[in-house]
Structure formats: C-alpha cells, structure tokens
Write an enzyme that holds these catalytic residues in place. Structure first.
Site, PDB file in Angstrom:
ATOM      1  N   GLN A  11      -8.731  88.979 -19.538  1.00 30.90           N
ATOM      2  CA  GLN A  11      -8.653  90.207 -20.319  1.00 30.90           C
ATOM      3  C   GLN A  11      -7.564  91.139 -19.791  1.00 30.90           C
ATOM      4  O   GLN A  11      -7.358  91.250 -18.590  1.00 30.90           O
ATOM      5  CB  GLN A  11      -9.994  90.936 -20.277  1.00 30.90           C
ATOM      6  CG  GLN A  11     -11.019  90.357 -21.219  1.00 30.90           C
ATOM      7  CD  GLN A  11     -12.297  91.159 -21.244  1.00 30.90           C
ATOM      8  OE1 GLN A  11     -13.370  90.624 -20.993  1.00 30.90           O
ATOM      9  NE2 GLN A  11     -12.206  92.432 -21.543  1.00 30.90           N
ATOM     10  N   SER A  90     -10.709  84.865 -14.570  1.00 28.11           N
ATOM     11  CA  SER A  90     -11.886  85.355 -15.285  1.00 28.11           C
ATOM     12  C   SER A  90     -12.107  84.536 -16.554  1.00 28.11           C
ATOM     13  O   SER A  90     -12.313  83.329 -16.474  1.00 28.11           O
ATOM     14  CB  SER A  90     -11.752  86.855 -15.572  1.00 28.11           C
ATOM     15  OG  SER A  90     -12.982  87.394 -16.002  1.00 28.11           O
ATOM     16  N   LEU A  91     -12.043  85.149 -17.749  1.00 21.86           N
ATOM     17  CA  LEU A  91     -12.299  84.356 -18.954  1.00 21.86           C
ATOM     18  C   LEU A  91     -11.297  83.217 -19.086  1.00 21.86           C
ATOM     19  O   LEU A  91     -11.567  82.206 -19.744  1.00 21.86           O
ATOM     20  CB  LEU A  91     -12.316  85.234 -20.206  1.00 21.86           C
ATOM     21  CG  LEU A  91     -11.036  85.590 -20.945  1.00 21.86           C
ATOM     22  CD1 LEU A  91     -10.638  84.496 -21.922  1.00 21.86           C
ATOM     23  CD2 LEU A  91     -11.227  86.881 -21.717  1.00 21.86           C
ATOM     24  N   ARG A 115     -20.791  85.427 -23.998  1.00 21.09           N
ATOM     25  CA  ARG A 115     -20.390  86.006 -22.702  1.00 21.09           C
ATOM     26  C   ARG A 115     -19.855  87.421 -22.901  1.00 21.09           C
ATOM     27  O   ARG A 115     -20.190  88.350 -22.164  1.00 21.09           O
ATOM     28  CB  ARG A 115     -19.327  85.128 -22.041  1.00 21.09           C
ATOM     29  CG  ARG A 115     -18.819  85.602 -20.672  1.00 21.09           C
ATOM     30  CD  ARG A 115     -17.736  84.627 -20.198  1.00 21.09           C
ATOM     31  NE  ARG A 115     -17.255  84.888 -18.838  1.00 21.09           N
ATOM     32  CZ  ARG A 115     -16.213  85.646 -18.523  1.00 21.09           C
ATOM     33  NH1 ARG A 115     -15.541  86.264 -19.493  1.00 21.09           N
ATOM     34  NH2 ARG A 115     -15.838  85.791 -17.267  1.00 21.09           N
ATOM     35  N   HIS A 196     -17.462  91.540 -12.963  1.00 21.39           N
ATOM     36  CA  HIS A 196     -17.451  90.780 -11.711  1.00 21.39           C
ATOM     37  C   HIS A 196     -18.107  91.567 -10.567  1.00 21.39           C
ATOM     38  O   HIS A 196     -17.622  91.558  -9.433  1.00 21.39           O
ATOM     39  CB  HIS A 196     -16.029  90.343 -11.350  1.00 21.39           C
ATOM     40  CG  HIS A 196     -15.450  89.413 -12.374  1.00 21.39           C
ATOM     41  ND1 HIS A 196     -15.908  88.129 -12.542  1.00 21.39           N
ATOM     42  CD2 HIS A 196     -14.492  89.606 -13.317  1.00 21.39           C
ATOM     43  CE1 HIS A 196     -15.245  87.554 -13.535  1.00 21.39           C
ATOM     44  NE2 HIS A 196     -14.387  88.430 -14.026  1.00 21.39           N
ATOM     45  N   GLN A 245     -19.901  83.228 -12.232  1.00 21.81           N
ATOM     46  CA  GLN A 245     -18.569  83.830 -12.317  1.00 21.81           C
ATOM     47  C   GLN A 245     -18.613  85.246 -12.875  1.00 21.81           C
ATOM     48  O   GLN A 245     -17.826  86.109 -12.491  1.00 21.81           O
ATOM     49  CB  GLN A 245     -17.671  82.940 -13.183  1.00 21.81           C
ATOM     50  CG  GLN A 245     -16.217  83.362 -13.199  1.00 21.81           C
ATOM     51  CD  GLN A 245     -15.665  83.376 -14.614  1.00 21.81           C
ATOM     52  OE1 GLN A 245     -16.317  83.830 -15.540  1.00 21.81           O
ATOM     53  NE2 GLN A 245     -14.448  82.888 -14.757  1.00 21.81           N
TER      54      GLN A 245
END
Length: 305
Positions: A11, A90-91, A115, A196, A245
């Site tokens: 992102q 991340s994603l 998610r 996170h 994660q």
C-alpha cells in the site's frame, strides 16, 4: 550464476490508471482484472482506472493493487522471464504467493478483499504509523519498548528507513524520543490504521479462519515471508504466515540481504511506482533493479532474456 527475484510493492504505491495499458493490450491481464472483480465483488477496472476516493481506502486499495500486480506478472511470465525467488512488501507478499503458484489467483483476490476489510475494521480510530529516518532498528526497537502504550516497529524497509506503528499517543511519544535520540526526521503517515501491530490481532484471527478454507498448492517458486525473512518452500507454513503477517513486523531489509546471499543480483519490481527499487538500492547500491509498471517498461526485460 546470477539469479532473479520478483518484488511486489504494498500500500502506498497505488495510483489512478495503474495497469490500464496492460488491461487494454493483453488478454491475460484483462482476465486477471475481471477475475479480481468476480472474486471481490468490486468493479476493479473502475477502481483502478478512474478518479475516485476509494482507491486510497485500505479495504479497496488492497484488491486494486494486487490485481494490478498480478495482471503485470502474467505478462512478464509470458515474456519468458522466470524468477528464482519472489518477495513482496506487506500486501505485496500476495503477489509473491501468486508467483509461487501456492494459491489460486481467485482465492488470493477473495482473501485480499477480506484482509482489507478486516484490517480497516480491526482498529478504526486511535491508531497511527510513523516513518523514522536515520536511526538503526535496535535503537528504535529499544525506545519503542520503553515508551508507555503499544508501539513497535511495523516495517524495516532499508537502512535508515523504519516505520513504527501502534496507539497514536504512544507513536507520537516515541517519535519525540526518537528525534531526541538523533533521528533525522519522524513523519506521521496518512494511513487508516496501526498496520502490522499487535492491535491488529483480531484481523489476523479473522484471516486465519478464512485461510482454513483455502487450498494450498505445492510451491513452484520459493518466496520470502515478511514475518521471518526466510525462504518458504514448505506449503504447510503458508496459512499461518499469512495470518500472522497482518500483525507482525515486515522484514524487508532482511529480505533483500537474504536474497543477495542466495545469489540474486537482479530484482524485477512488478507494479506501480519505484518504492522497492529505492529500498533495494539503499540496502546495496550494486544490486540491479528493473521496474515494470507500464507496457513500455517491458522493453527493459529484453536484457534478461
């Protein structure tokens, strides 16, 4: 022999119009955008290609960005570029999982949609993230531990750039202490949650439940997990790693160093922007990075064929 790794951004990389030229010119890309729409219940081409307020809202951003990354990935693979490893931020790790062939793309789009919703709803107010420039990870971690409230490292992106996350008051207080400790800058990020961090444990639990229904296939291309910065070749590890994660630190700097140790000299960043290229170069300026964000960028791949 030198090796190639594919990298996928997270992102913040999203831009209006991303992937449109691939959608218009490659049938394999169009099919991915259509599949993402079907699996998510969103009009993904509209979300990606037209001016709208939703593109920067987490629950929509994640689906849009992953669709763009996988749509570009399919074309890169069709060009004959085969990676030795894959990784994402991340994603972006879901792009790496797609490269690995471990989860069907339709299931990935369904997962990433949920998610995004779970992360958006897990901690709707009172969370924050802050980029810390010019301090080492050990110093930052120590100050976070000493700060009252919930605050921790979210992303270890590259030398000199680390992001902290948690309760807004704790993040701001930690920022003051980090500035006193010698940080060049502490910049509060425009994000909609404390991503996170332990505050997203509920989102991780919800995603874990969703993953119970997902079929995991044998891994064809090893990928690096954000959670432990280790090579993942055992498919039985994937579900728990993807769940954890959400509320764990993203170890991207360690990922690049590991890939270098494994013999990777060329990184192909797949998706909009050049964020990961910057992280790679700050980690080791000798490493080569190719960015594939537009159809024109595909010409850069000729050197790898």
């Amino acid at each position: 022999m030198s090796k190639i790794a594919f990298l996928f951004p997270g992102q913040g990389a999203q831009v209006v119009g991303m992937g449109k030229d691939f959608y218009d010119q490659f049938e394999v890309s169009k099919k991915i955008f259509d599949l993402a729409s079907e699996a998510s219940g969103l009009d993904v081409p509209k979300l990606c290609f037209t001016e709208n307020e939703e593109l920067n809202i987490t629950e929509y951003t994640q689906t849009a960005l992953l669709a763009t990354e996988i749509a570009i990935l399919k074309v890169v693979l069709e060009k004959g570029i085969k990676p030795d490893y894959a990784a994402g931020l991340s994603l972006g790790e879901y792009g790496a999982v797609s490269t690995a062939g471990a989860i069907e793309d339709k299931d990935l789009f369904s997962l990433i949609r949920k998610r995004g919703i779970y992360m958006q709803e897990a901690y709707p107010v009172g969370g924050a993230m802050m980029a810390v420039l010019g301090l080492d990870a050990d110093t930052i971690a120590k100050i976070c531990e000493e700060t009252e409230g919930i605050v921790s490292i979210a992303n270890d992106n590259c030398p000199g750039q680390i992001v902290i996350t948690g309760e807004e008051a704790a993040v701001l207080k930690a920022g003051e202490k980090l500035t006193e400790a010698g940080a060049k800058r502490c910049i509060q990020l425009k994000v909609s949650g404390p991503f996170h961090s332990a505050l997203l444990k509920n989102a991780a639990d919800q995603l874990r439940d969703e993953l119970k229904n997902v079929e995991i296939k044998d891994i064809k291309v090893p990928y690096i997990s954000n959670v432990n910065a280790e090579v993942i070749e055992d498919k039985s590890l994937i579900k728990e790693l993807l769940a954890n994660q959400v509320c764990s630190q993203v170890r991207f700097r360690e990922t690049i160093l590991l890939l270098k140790e494994l013999g990777v000299t060329t990184f192909v960043e797949i998706g909009p922007g050049k964020t990961l290229a910057g992280f790679v170069k700050k980690t080791d300026k000798e490493l080569e990075v190719i960015n594939i964000a537009t159809v024109e960028d595909l010409e850069k791949l000729n050197a790898l064929l």
